[in-house]
Design a protein around this motif. Structure first.
Motif, mmCIF file in Angstrom:
data_model
loop_
_atom_site.group_PDB
_atom_site.id
_atom_site.type_symbol
_atom_site.label_atom_id
_atom_site.label_comp_id
_atom_site.label_asym_id
_atom_site.label_seq_id
_atom_site.Cartn_x
_atom_site.Cartn_y
_atom_site.Cartn_z
ATOM 1 N N HIS A 171 0.832 -1.200 0.000
ATOM 2 C CA HIS A 171 0.000 0.000 0.000
ATOM 3 C C HIS A 171 0.871 1.256 0.000
ATOM 4 N N HIS A 211 1.385 4.242 -3.039
ATOM 5 C CA HIS A 211 1.176 5.668 -2.728
ATOM 6 C C HIS A 211 2.336 6.529 -3.236
ATOM 7 N N HIS A 259 -3.227 3.424 -8.173
ATOM 8 C CA HIS A 259 -4.025 3.397 -6.940
ATOM 9 C C HIS A 259 -5.132 4.450 -6.923
ATOM 10 N N HIS A 268 -8.914 5.123 -4.956
ATOM 11 C CA HIS A 268 -9.120 6.290 -4.096
ATOM 12 C C HIS A 268 -10.164 7.266 -4.608
ATOM 13 N N HIS A 301 -8.437 6.236 6.081
ATOM 14 C CA HIS A 301 -7.493 6.284 4.959
ATOM 15 C C HIS A 301 -8.190 6.842 3.714
HETATM 16 ZN ZN LIG Z 1 -4.405 4.112 -0.430
#
Ligand SMILES: [Zn+2]
Ligand SMILES: [Zn+2]
Length: 338
Positions: free
Chosen positions: A200, A204, A213, A217, A294
């Motif tokens: 993860h 990012h 990603h 998101h 998150h």
């Molecule tokens: Zn994330």
């Protein structure tokens, strides 16, 4: 910033706040297993509690046992690459996702079975051109089925083929090594948290975030179908946790448990509701407020409650307003560097 980090988080009981329609007791609870100084009693209680009530891991274990005893192909059959067992595994995976995600979405969002009780973020699923097909739900269904479930299935097929041909060590039965058989479930839980944190963090990094990603998101508020709404590259990384079974001797029930924890676990952890209520009674744990944070604040809580990696590396958001201030300051620093 260091000064802010030393501030003690304010405690708040579960309930409503300016930011949330519902939040659990704050600061959110983390596993005490890695606490310093050690808290052996609290650690044992946490570990046992995971398995003595109807928690997500218990549900995943039940699913793994049902699939293994009633649906799983014969190891002898898996020896050679054959459409029969490949299609059977694909059917199991697609079937599991369709059944659980549809049931959860229908109950929580279509029938509004518990209205907004225990719902973290009161906003509904979005309709926006940001999403494929212009709606969050159809977008999420598409990416779950066309990307994540295919990658998950491909990893399982690869593992089964390799294991059935004896190229990795396997466990044929519980009796072969009862202690390892049981202990491995605990190891898988830690491994899942550890592996998720690092992959993860990796996605990012700016280039991977923008090109990979970002797709996940776009879901600032989440629902059951958001859990596995991932770009194929993220799906490949996410399910690569299965690699542990190429190294440590595993029984198919371990692999199934691990894969259901990653797949069905993500469906439930993104439910958007802390718990499922049936006739106003708490039926079972669902969403993860840790991960909901998150999705709202982005640069925090890359891992899970099982390992305090976020705490160790300064990215832990415990749900309190103090933590929001600290994470916003951290985000500014990150973006100033870019
Ligand atoms: Zn994330
Ligand atoms: Zn997520």
């Amino acid at each position: 910033m260091a000064k802010i980090e030393r501030e003690k988080p304010a405690h708040a009981p579960a309930g409503k706040s300016k930011e949330w329609n519902f939040h659990p007791a704050l600061p959110i609870a983390m596993s005490p297993v890695f606490d310093v100084p050690p808290k052996p009693k609290a650690a044992v209680v946490w570990l046992l509690n995971t398995w003595t009530t109807l928690t997500p891991p218990v549900n995943h274990l039940i699913c793994a046992l049902v699939v293994f005893y009633f649906l799983w192909p014969d190891m002898a059959e898996i020896h050679t690459l054959d459409a029969g067992w490949v299609v059977r595994i694909a059917t199991i995976n697609f079937g599991a996702i369709l059944i659980f995600a549809t049931a959860l979405h229908t109950y929580l969002y279509i029938l509004a079975g518990q209205e907004t009780r225990l719902k973290f973020d009161v906003r509904p699923m979005e309709k926006s051109s940001r999403f494929t097909f212009g709606t969050q739900v159809w977008d999420n269904i598409f990416w779950t089925l066309a990307s994540a479930t295919i990658c998950w299935t491909a990893w399982v097929i690869l593992y089964c083929y390799v294991a059935a041909n004896g190229w990795v060590r396997t466990l044929d039965s519980f009796a072969q090594s009862p202690i390892w058989f049981v202990a491995f479930f605990f190891v898988i839980r830690f491994w899942q948290s550890f592996h998720f944190y690092w992959i993860h963090r990796l996605i990012h990094f700016p280039w991977l975030f923008k090109n990979v990603h970002h797709l996940h998101h776009r879901n600032v508020n989440v629902g059951p179908w958001s859990g596995l709404a991932m770009h194929p590259v993220e799906s490949l990384f996410y399910f690569s946790g299965i690699l542990i079974h190429f190294i440590l001797p595993s029984h198919p029930v371990h692999v199934l448990f691990h894969m259901f924890s990653l797949s069905l676990g993500a469906v439930f952890s993104h439910a958007g509701f802390e718990k499922l209520l049936v006739r106003d009674k708490e039926a079972m744990k669902a969403g993860s407020f840790h991960h909901q944070l998150h999705h709202r604040y982005f640069e925090c809580n890359y891992g899970s409650e099982e390992m305090p990696l976020d705490r160790w590396f300064g990215s832990f958001h415990d749900g309190t307003p103090e933590a929001t201030k600290r994470i916003r300051a951290r985000k500014k620093l990150i973006f100033a560097r870019k």
